[in-house]
Enzyme design. Structure first.
Site, mmCIF file in Angstrom:
data_model
loop_
_atom_site.group_PDB
_atom_site.id
_atom_site.type_symbol
_atom_site.label_atom_id
_atom_site.label_comp_id
_atom_site.label_asym_id
_atom_site.label_seq_id
_atom_site.Cartn_x
_atom_site.Cartn_y
_atom_site.Cartn_z
ATOM 1 N N ARG A 71 -12.200 -84.976 3.871
ATOM 2 C CA ARG A 71 -12.906 -84.797 5.151
ATOM 3 C C ARG A 71 -14.396 -84.813 4.876
ATOM 4 O O ARG A 71 -14.892 -84.026 4.072
ATOM 5 C CB ARG A 71 -12.515 -83.474 5.825
ATOM 6 C CG ARG A 71 -12.873 -83.460 7.325
ATOM 7 C CD ARG A 71 -12.678 -82.110 7.972
ATOM 8 N NE ARG A 71 -13.654 -81.166 7.476
ATOM 9 C CZ ARG A 71 -13.368 -79.932 7.063
ATOM 10 N NH1 ARG A 71 -12.142 -79.480 7.099
ATOM 11 N NH2 ARG A 71 -14.322 -79.137 6.614
ATOM 12 N N GLU A 87 -21.291 -82.440 3.708
ATOM 13 C CA GLU A 87 -20.592 -82.485 2.424
ATOM 14 C C GLU A 87 -19.333 -83.312 2.580
ATOM 15 O O GLU A 87 -18.895 -83.613 3.697
ATOM 16 C CB GLU A 87 -20.224 -81.072 1.939
ATOM 17 C CG GLU A 87 -19.216 -80.391 2.837
ATOM 18 C CD GLU A 87 -18.444 -79.256 2.163
ATOM 19 O OE1 GLU A 87 -18.477 -79.142 0.934
ATOM 20 O OE2 GLU A 87 -17.786 -78.504 2.896
ATOM 21 N N ASN A 89 -15.392 -83.157 1.479
ATOM 22 C CA ASN A 89 -14.348 -82.289 0.925
ATOM 23 C C ASN A 89 -13.236 -83.139 0.334
ATOM 24 O O ASN A 89 -12.648 -83.957 1.047
ATOM 25 C CB ASN A 89 -13.764 -81.397 2.030
ATOM 26 C CG ASN A 89 -14.822 -80.496 2.646
ATOM 27 O OD1 ASN A 89 -15.197 -79.492 2.072
ATOM 28 N ND2 ASN A 89 -15.321 -80.874 3.826
ATOM 29 N N SER A 94 -9.312 -78.574 5.410
ATOM 30 C CA SER A 94 -8.447 -77.803 6.301
ATOM 31 C C SER A 94 -8.504 -78.302 7.733
ATOM 32 O O SER A 94 -9.373 -79.093 8.109
ATOM 33 C CB SER A 94 -8.820 -76.327 6.234
ATOM 34 O OG SER A 94 -10.136 -76.178 6.657
ATOM 35 N N LYS A 252 -20.655 -80.209 -5.051
ATOM 36 C CA LYS A 252 -21.973 -80.415 -4.443
ATOM 37 C C LYS A 252 -22.924 -81.106 -5.432
ATOM 38 O O LYS A 252 -23.773 -81.897 -5.043
ATOM 39 C CB LYS A 252 -22.527 -79.075 -3.970
ATOM 40 C CG LYS A 252 -21.494 -78.376 -3.054
ATOM 41 C CD LYS A 252 -22.053 -77.739 -1.887
ATOM 42 C CE LYS A 252 -21.093 -77.376 -0.776
ATOM 43 N NZ LYS A 252 -19.699 -77.130 -1.009
ATOM 44 N N LYS A 306 -27.618 -74.446 -2.341
ATOM 45 C CA LYS A 306 -26.151 -74.418 -2.419
ATOM 46 C C LYS A 306 -25.649 -74.252 -3.852
ATOM 47 O O LYS A 306 -25.982 -75.047 -4.727
ATOM 48 C CB LYS A 306 -25.579 -75.729 -1.875
ATOM 49 C CG LYS A 306 -25.853 -75.960 -0.396
ATOM 50 C CD LYS A 306 -25.056 -77.155 0.095
ATOM 51 C CE LYS A 306 -25.236 -77.343 1.592
ATOM 52 N NZ LYS A 306 -24.344 -78.389 2.110
ATOM 53 N N GLU A 310 -16.943 -73.742 -2.586
ATOM 54 C CA GLU A 310 -16.352 -74.293 -1.373
ATOM 55 C C GLU A 310 -15.808 -73.134 -0.542
ATOM 56 O O GLU A 310 -15.539 -72.071 -1.065
ATOM 57 C CB GLU A 310 -15.174 -75.209 -1.717
ATOM 58 C CG GLU A 310 -15.481 -76.341 -2.664
ATOM 59 C CD GLU A 310 -16.421 -77.359 -2.071
ATOM 60 O OE1 GLU A 310 -16.380 -77.561 -0.847
ATOM 61 O OE2 GLU A 310 -17.214 -77.931 -2.829
ATOM 62 N N GLY A 311 -15.624 -73.407 0.734
ATOM 63 C CA GLY A 311 -14.895 -72.437 1.555
ATOM 64 C C GLY A 311 -15.768 -71.601 2.468
ATOM 65 O O GLY A 311 -15.273 -70.745 3.192
ATOM 66 N N ARG A 393 -16.117 -78.591 14.821
ATOM 67 C CA ARG A 393 -16.300 -77.144 14.756
ATOM 68 C C ARG A 393 -17.611 -76.789 15.450
ATOM 69 O O ARG A 393 -18.624 -77.454 15.243
ATOM 70 C CB ARG A 393 -16.360 -76.675 13.299
ATOM 71 C CG ARG A 393 -15.011 -76.712 12.620
ATOM 72 C CD ARG A 393 -15.118 -76.380 11.159
ATOM 73 N NE ARG A 393 -15.896 -77.369 10.436
ATOM 74 C CZ ARG A 393 -16.180 -77.284 9.141
ATOM 75 N NH1 ARG A 393 -15.779 -76.246 8.447
ATOM 76 N NH2 ARG A 393 -16.869 -78.234 8.555
HETATM 77 P P1 ADP Z 1 -18.689 -75.193 2.082
HETATM 78 O O1 ADP Z 1 -18.124 -75.939 0.933
HETATM 79 O O2 ADP Z 1 -18.805 -73.737 1.847
HETATM 80 O O3 ADP Z 1 -18.009 -75.549 3.376
HETATM 81 P P2 ADP Z 1 -20.984 -76.608 3.193
HETATM 82 O O4 ADP Z 1 -21.908 -77.457 2.440
HETATM 83 O O5 ADP Z 1 -20.044 -77.296 4.116
HETATM 84 O O6 ADP Z 1 -20.194 -75.689 2.153
HETATM 85 O O7 ADP Z 1 -21.822 -75.553 4.001
HETATM 86 C C1 ADP Z 1 -21.237 -74.554 4.819
HETATM 87 C C2 ADP Z 1 -21.847 -74.589 6.211
HETATM 88 O O8 ADP Z 1 -23.259 -74.393 6.132
HETATM 89 C C3 ADP Z 1 -21.668 -75.911 6.932
HETATM 90 O O9 ADP Z 1 -20.435 -75.932 7.613
HETATM 91 C C4 ADP Z 1 -22.859 -75.947 7.856
HETATM 92 O O10 ADP Z 1 -22.603 -75.218 9.043
HETATM 93 C C5 ADP Z 1 -23.940 -75.208 7.069
HETATM 94 N N1 ADP Z 1 -24.782 -76.176 6.339
HETATM 95 C C6 ADP Z 1 -24.523 -76.725 5.137
HETATM 96 N N2 ADP Z 1 -25.491 -77.580 4.766
HETATM 97 C C7 ADP Z 1 -26.390 -77.583 5.753
HETATM 98 C C8 ADP Z 1 -27.635 -78.261 5.963
HETATM 99 N N3 ADP Z 1 -28.129 -79.109 5.060
HETATM 100 N N4 ADP Z 1 -28.307 -78.037 7.116
HETATM 101 C C9 ADP Z 1 -27.815 -77.166 8.026
HETATM 102 N N5 ADP Z 1 -26.662 -76.488 7.886
HETATM 103 C C10 ADP Z 1 -25.945 -76.680 6.774
HETATM 104 MG MG MG Z 2 -18.046 -77.264 4.413
#
Ligand code: ADP
Ligand code: MG
Length: 419
Positions: A71, A87, A89, A94, A252, A306, A310-311, A393
């Site tokens: 995803r 990102e 996945n 999920s 990442k 970051k 994950e999660g 979401r």
């Molecule tokens: P995870 O693997 O924990 O899901 P993500 O990279 O998806 O990590 O980040 C978690 C959440 O943080 C995302 O669902 C989003 O809402 C927010 N987020 C992540 N990166 C960004 C970004 N560059 N700008 C704004 N919000 C972000």
């Molecule tokens: Mg995410």
């Protein structure tokens, strides 16, 4: 949430390209090991994953049947109007189950009451995520070609998102006649073994495919038992969704490495495809880059810091970015290598009604679009490479994090607009 149809098309087009990219990168073991070599020194979890990967490289382990259920998540940047990837996945993506049910619910509601609000249910794209993922799992099971074999879903001991998973298992049973068993990693360690020919056996049954809905966070490995189970699975001939290589491609750090100039060219030939991918990359930087670290300390609100996790719930935002960077700089050594920096994306906020625990409240919200992709190949033959539904979401705009299961967001649908 409203989304211009052009962005929807763009995101759908990217799905098979990212699928292919994951497969190509997964085959370059040295690239994965080298890119993560510094991270390994300061991040124990990544280091353990790499150790399994290295062991597989040493024995020249080949995965002929490769299944990816991915995803790719995006946000629409309000300033530029561009769709930017958050990102990709590659493990435990999920909500293919519940996400598609929510889209169906919204279509039904709009069919019934939409006229009152001038809404047209045809503008909600169909979302067949659960049946498409089940089909991909079933086709991989067929490629393995052992009629009595089961699919083993790896789950957490206290699983909160089990209905999403049961929905896939239901499709597998009802549409494809395939049995899914659910096991935790510690159960696999206790009950599983691998025959000399590579066959993975659990409870006396052959497992043709291991589908991970756990194993993506250090919390899933509280003892050596879980790591032993992960290694056992990897050593077996069962199809892994994902294999250790596919898992690592989704980190990442690899996302950031792929965004460096001229790296995509190592894996893809088609210039148009490369351009499409580049267009959706936000700014991504390794913390080796002193200039960027300096500017993130000066303007922390423009960045997200970051770690390799994950999660949900792990990222660092706002003033904490500055504080953490200064602390890491003081620690010295490779401490900074545990993180990447990403340009912060600011999606446009809009009013929405959120329902959680049966209570509804109106709030200013922002949304994140996830596009599922299914990829299956057996040796040289690509059997599936498709966009396979979506996940929308929506969360209150004041929340930084975005996970539904993590308690930050709610499941939503897509409503396509002309602009
Ligand atoms: P995870 O693997 O924990 O899901 P993500 O990279 O998806 O990590 O980040 C978690 C959440 O943080 C995302 O669902 C989003 O809402 C927010 N987020 C992540 N990166 C960004 C970004 N560059 N700008 C704004 N919000 C972000
Ligand atoms: Mg995410």
């Amino acid at each position: 949430m409203h989304l211009p149809e052009s962005c929807w098309r763009q995101a759908c087009e990217l799905a098979p390209i990212f699928n292919e990219l994951v497969d190509r990168v997964s085959l370059d073991g040295d690239f994965l090991q080298d890119s993560l070599s510094k991270t390994k020194k300061v991040d124990d979890f990544t280091s353990r994953l790499l150790e399994i990967h290295r062991k597989m490289m040493e024995i020249n382990k080949e995965e002929n049947i490769r299944l990816g259920l991915h995803r790719s998540d995006y946000m629409l940047d309000s300033e530029t109007g561009s769709l930017l990837q958050i990102e990709l996945n590659t493990i435990s993506a999920s909500f293919p189950g519940l996400g598609s049910l929510v889209s169906e619910l919204h279509r039904t509601l709009i069919n019934q009451y939409g006229k009152l609000f001038c809404l047209d249910s045809k503008r909600i794209p169909g979302n067949a995520a659960s049946s498409r993922f089940a089909e991909a799992l079933a086709r991989a099971w067929h490629e393995f070609n052992v009629d009595s074999a089961v699919i083993m879903m790896i789950v957490q001991p206290e699983e909160r998102n089990m209905y999403d998973q049961y929905w896939l298992a239901k499709h597998l049973k009802e549409s494809h006649g395939i049995t899914t068993i659910r096991k935790t990693l510690s159960e696999v360690e206790a009950e599983g073994h691998v025959l000399p020919d590579g066959t993975l056996i659990i409870d006396g049954r052959t497992v043709s495919l291991v589908y991970f809905r756990a194993g993506y966070t250090p919390n899933d490995y509280p003892s050596e038992a879980e790591w032993n189970a992960r290694l056992l699975i990897e050593q077996s001939s069962a199809v892994k969704c994902p294999s250790i290589s596919y898992h690592l491609v989704g980190t990442k750090k690899i996302q950031q490495e792929l965004a460096k100039p001229n790296i995509l060219e190592r894996f893809l030939e088609n210039k148009e495809q490369i351009a499409k991918i580049c267009k959706c990359f936000a700014g991504l930087w390794s913390l080796d880059d002193e200039e960027i670290v300096k500017s993130a300390i000066q303007n922390p609100e423009l960045f997200v810091l970051k770690p390799q996790r994950e999660g949900g719930g792990n990222n660092i935002y706002g003033l904490d970015v500055r504080e953490t960077l200064i602390k890491l700089q003081k620690e010295g050594g490779d401490a900074l290598a545990a993180y990447i920096l990403m340009q912060r994306i600011f999606p446009k906020a809009s009013l929405a009604n959120l329902v959680r625990g049966g209570a509804c409240h109106e709030a200013l919200t922002i949304s994140e679009l996830g596009i599922y992709g299914a990829y299956l190949r057996n040796k040289d033959k690509v059997l599936m490479n498709d966009q396979s539904g979506y996940l929308m979401r929506t969360k209150v705009s004041s929340s930084d994090e975005g996970g539904v299961a993590a308690g930050f967001a709610v499941l939503d649908s897509l409503y396509l607009t002309d602009k």
